[in-house]
Each structure stands twice: as C-alpha cells, then as structure tokens.
Scaffold this motif. Structure first.
Motif, PDB file in Angstrom:
ATOM      1  N   HIS A 202       3.107 -12.486  -6.746  1.00  0.00           N
ATOM      2  CA  HIS A 202       2.143 -12.802  -5.681  1.00  0.00           C
ATOM      3  C   HIS A 202       2.923 -13.184  -4.424  1.00  0.00           C
ATOM      4  N   GLU A 237       2.301  -4.972   5.478  1.00  0.00           N
ATOM      5  CA  GLU A 237       1.203  -4.495   4.623  1.00  0.00           C
ATOM      6  C   GLU A 237       1.577  -3.176   3.952  1.00  0.00           C
ATOM      7  N   LEU A 240       4.190  -3.847   1.153  1.00  0.00           N
ATOM      8  CA  LEU A 240       3.586  -4.500  -0.014  1.00  0.00           C
ATOM      9  C   LEU A 240       2.751  -3.501  -0.815  1.00  0.00           C
ATOM     10  N   ALA A 241       1.996  -2.656  -0.100  1.00  0.00           N
ATOM     11  CA  ALA A 241       1.189  -1.640  -0.801  1.00  0.00           C
ATOM     12  C   ALA A 241       2.122  -0.699  -1.558  1.00  0.00           C
ATOM     13  N   TYR A 245       1.638  -4.182  -4.634  1.00  0.00           N
ATOM     14  CA  TYR A 245       0.884  -5.435  -4.450  1.00  0.00           C
ATOM     15  C   TYR A 245      -0.461  -5.090  -3.808  1.00  0.00           C
ATOM     16  N   GLU A 246      -1.553  -5.558  -4.411  1.00  0.00           N
ATOM     17  CA  GLU A 246      -2.887  -5.305  -3.858  1.00  0.00           C
ATOM     18  C   GLU A 246      -3.172  -6.329  -2.763  1.00  0.00           C
ATOM     19  N   HIS A 247      -3.631  -5.819  -1.626  1.00  0.00           N
ATOM     20  CA  HIS A 247      -3.985  -6.694  -0.507  1.00  0.00           C
ATOM     21  C   HIS A 247      -5.429  -7.135  -0.736  1.00  0.00           C
ATOM     22  N   PHE A 253      -1.447 -11.068  -1.261  1.00  0.00           N
ATOM     23  CA  PHE A 253      -1.105  -9.803  -1.909  1.00  0.00           C
ATOM     24  C   PHE A 253      -0.673 -10.111  -3.348  1.00  0.00           C
ATOM     25  N   ARG A 259      -4.106 -12.272  -8.923  1.00  0.00           N
ATOM     26  CA  ARG A 259      -4.779 -12.872  -7.760  1.00  0.00           C
ATOM     27  C   ARG A 259      -4.961 -14.362  -8.007  1.00  0.00           C
TER      28      ARG A 259
END
Ligand code: SF4
Length: 413
Positions: A202, A237, A240-241, A245-247, A253, A259
């Motif tokens: 995270h 962003e 991370l994508a 990593y999910e935004h 993320f 989460r």
C-alpha cells in the motif's frame, strides 16, 4: 467548560447504522516538522504513557453509551508518532479497548510509525500487542528532500524501517510526498521506484501543501510550479498503475486485497469513535448524526476531568456536503443508495447539485447490477474542490480522525 452545540435533529431517518471504527490519537513527535499542521507536539522528556493510555480508555468509556451493542470493525492508532509509545503501552491500550467494546476478530488494527523511532524488536512487540497493519511516514528516499522537510530520518533509515516493518507485518503502508522543494519529476519517480523496491502492498502519495499555522507558512520554501506538480502526479499515478497498485482514493493506492479498511470507512461516511487529544468522532443514531471532539492540547487534555471539547448533532443541511467530501474522494465512487443509507436524507435532497455536477462533466452515473453508482470523472477528480463546492451547506471537520477530509489530500505523518 466544554462548548455544547445542539441542533434540532429534524428530518434525518437512518434505516440502519453504519460500521463503527475507532481512532486513538497519540499527539507526540520527536520534533515538529515544518509543514505539519496536525495536532502533534514535540515531546519534552519521557512520555506519560500509562497516564495517557488511562485517559484514552476513560474517553472510550464516556462514549460507550452512544454505541451500546455495536462492534468495532477497525482501529487506527494515529498521531503524532504513536510508535514512540512502547509495545507494552500499545498492548495496554488494545487490551483496554477489547475489554470495553466488542472488536471484530478480523478487525484491521493500524499503528502509525516513523522511521528512526522503530526497529525490528519494537515492531515485533507491536505485532504481539495485536497491531496487524503499519503505516510508515517515509515521505522520501532522498536525503536532500528529507532534510528540506525537516524529517528526523535519513533515506537509509527509511529503507531499514520499511524492511523491519515488513519482517513483522504483511500489511504495510508507506506515505510518500511529492511537490517538494527543488524536486523534479525524475526525483519523484525515483522515490516511487525506491518504494516499489521495498515491496510494500500500500502506498499513499500526497502533494506537499503549505498550511496555516506551520513553520513553512511563516517562511515558505520555494516549491515546484503547479504544472510540474501536476506532471509529478500524473507520472506517479501511471507508475503505480503499471506496478499493479489500484488507485482507489485520491491519494491511496493498494495491491489487490490491501485497501485500508479503516480509511474506507471514513470515505464511505461510516461511524468512528475518536479518543485522545484533539480526536474527532462521528456517531449515527436512527434520527441524527452526531460529532464529538476532545480537548486539543495534550497538557490540558491530561489534566481535564471532562475531555470533551465539543459535541452535537450535525445539521441536516450539512450532511450532503459532509458525505460528498468523503465519498467523492473514492475513485470508483459510491452506490447511489449509500447516500440515503449514511445521511438519512433522500437522494432528492441533492438532485439539483448532482444534475449540475453531471452537466459540468464532474461526475458520471454508471448502471450496475442492483442500481446506480456515482463516481467522479477524471475532470471531477482534478477539480475536486469545485465539485464539492456544489454541496456546501455548512462547515465540516475531519482532523484528528486519521485522514484529512478538507482540501487536497494531505495526510502526512
Ligand atoms: S509530519 Fe508526522 S512526524 Fe512530523 S510533526 Fe507531523 S505528525 Fe509528527
């Protein structure tokens, strides 16, 4: 004397109560960072751990009548630098909480820590006390940036801190900041690569903002231009994508399954008890939503016989803004039914604002099984303050709850 604000409850009707979380605030740090406007105070000598834990438990006891029969789904021990407290003190706190209110067996229990204040043994102690998630305030892996931010740790200490956390915990968040003095896009990307190398599941990425009542506000450093910060945000962003990593929230993320449940509860306008100096809380009842706040200054808080500073019912006219202030931070938005479920108001209360937001391209409606979902568009996320302004019906507050819910995302620790 505490200031009591009472509003007539009015039209609010909640068919069910939201999940209940618990936030405990520990307000001391080794040193006050020049950008920080949180309720954090430089420690002067030994910390009054036992006395403070007793006060936290007394706060909880005072709040219990408002939540009889409810279970706590997550606990967040924030600050300040809670990792300055010994594992024994954290153990006493968590045992005291469990003895007074049911805590879900699978509750997420987060402790905020700062590199330079923790080593492997201490992390093991926190884990044995029942903590199962660590949030580390790294901010940067570049010694020049850390010095500019007035942080007490070096890049090497940050790496060792993350390594030590991951040796005891699967669930670790790392806070990073961008838009720092003299920082370039390449430097921000390099920080992120260093975070990836650590392997944390995270990452929270916040842009540095200059807040009133901070040393930076009195003597502002030169920050990168707005366009450069926007480029950093886009680059971060994208990276991370690309790294899986999910935004899921403005600044948050996560790898799948990681989460932050505690913060999601804030953003979904859930309930939370706030204990400790300056802590805020929110508790819903079938006919009203209430907020409470504790005395802010640690010394006053410790010496007071009643620690409540303010409490009262949120005026129904303010609830739409309070809800949107949180829920519109969620990248995937929220089911339309959640508005009524959490505010107790019909969706018609915000129909004209929603229509205007849609007309301006700030939100979109998605049809999904079981109903409609509302989510901010990319434009809505970029102009979040404009979007929120449509729902303003009064003041809101979120500080001392572990996340800041006003203005741009700037949870910094
Ligand atoms: S930024 Fe974090 S470590 Fe620095 S003073 Fe604020 S709470 Fe303490």
């Amino acid at each position: 004397m505490p200031q009591i604000v009472i509003e007539r409850p009015g039209r609010v009707e909640l068919a069910m109560l939201p999940p209940l979380a618990l936030y405990a605030h520990i307000p001391w740090c080794v040193r006050k960072c020049p950008y920080c406007d949180f309720n954090s105070h430089e420690r002067g000598g030994a910390l009054p751990e036992a006395e403070y834990v007793a006060k936290l438990i007394a706060d909880l006891e005072a709040l219990l009548p408002s939540v009889w029969g409810r279970r706590v789904v997550s606990i967040f021990i924030g600050g300040g630098t809670p990792s300055l407290f010994s594992p024994d003190a954290i153990d006493a706190l968590l045992s005291g909480i469990r003895a007074r209110i049911p805590v879900e067996p699978i509750a997420e229990i987060t402790l905020e820590a700062n590199p330079g204040t923790v080593e492997a043994t201490r992390f093991r102690g926190f884990r044995d006390a029942g903590v199962n998630r660590i949030s580390l305030g790294v901010q940067s892996f570049d010694d020049r940036m850390l010095a500019a931010l007035g942080r007490i740790h070096s890049a090497d200490e940050a790496r060792r801190g993350v390594e030590a956390a991951l040796a005891s915990f699967d669930n670790v968040n790392l806070d990073l900041m961008y838009g720092l003095p003299q920082q370039t896009v390449a430097m921000a990307q390099s920080d992120l690569r260093a975070a990836f190398a650590c392997g944390v599941p995270h990452i929270s990425a916040y842009q540095l903002t200059i807040e009133p009542n901070t040393a930076f506000y009195s003597a502002p450093p030169e920050l990168p231009e707005h366009d450069a910060c926007a480029d950093m945000q886009i680059a971060i962003e994208e990276m991370l994508a690309g790294a899986g990593y999910e935004h899921y929230e403005t600044s948050a993320f996560a790898r799948p399954g990681h989460r932050c449940r505690h913060n999601l509860n804030y953003w979904e306008f859930g309930d939370y008890l706030g204990i400790g100096a300056g802590a805020h809380g929110k508790v819903s009842f079938p006919d009203r939503v209430t907020r409470h706040e504790r005395i802010k200054q640690p010394r006053d808080y410790l010496s007071a016989s009643i620690t409540v500073a303010r409490e009262g019912t949120v005026a129904p006219a303010e609830l739409p803004f309070e809800f949107m202030l949180n829920a519109l931070r969620l990248v995937e938005g929220f089911p339309l039914t959640l508005f009524q479920e959490r505010t107790g108001l019909p969706i018609s209360a915000v129909q004209s604002q929603l229509a205007e937001a849609e007309h301006k391209g700030l939100i979109e409606r998605l049809i999904e099984r079981g109903g409609q979902r509302l989510r901010p568009t990319e434009r809505g996320r970029l102009f979040l303050n404009d979007l929120l302004a449509l729902f303003v019906g009064g003041e809101s507050e979120g500080r001392g709850s572990g996340v800041r819910v006003s203005g741009p995302a700037t949870r910094i620790s």
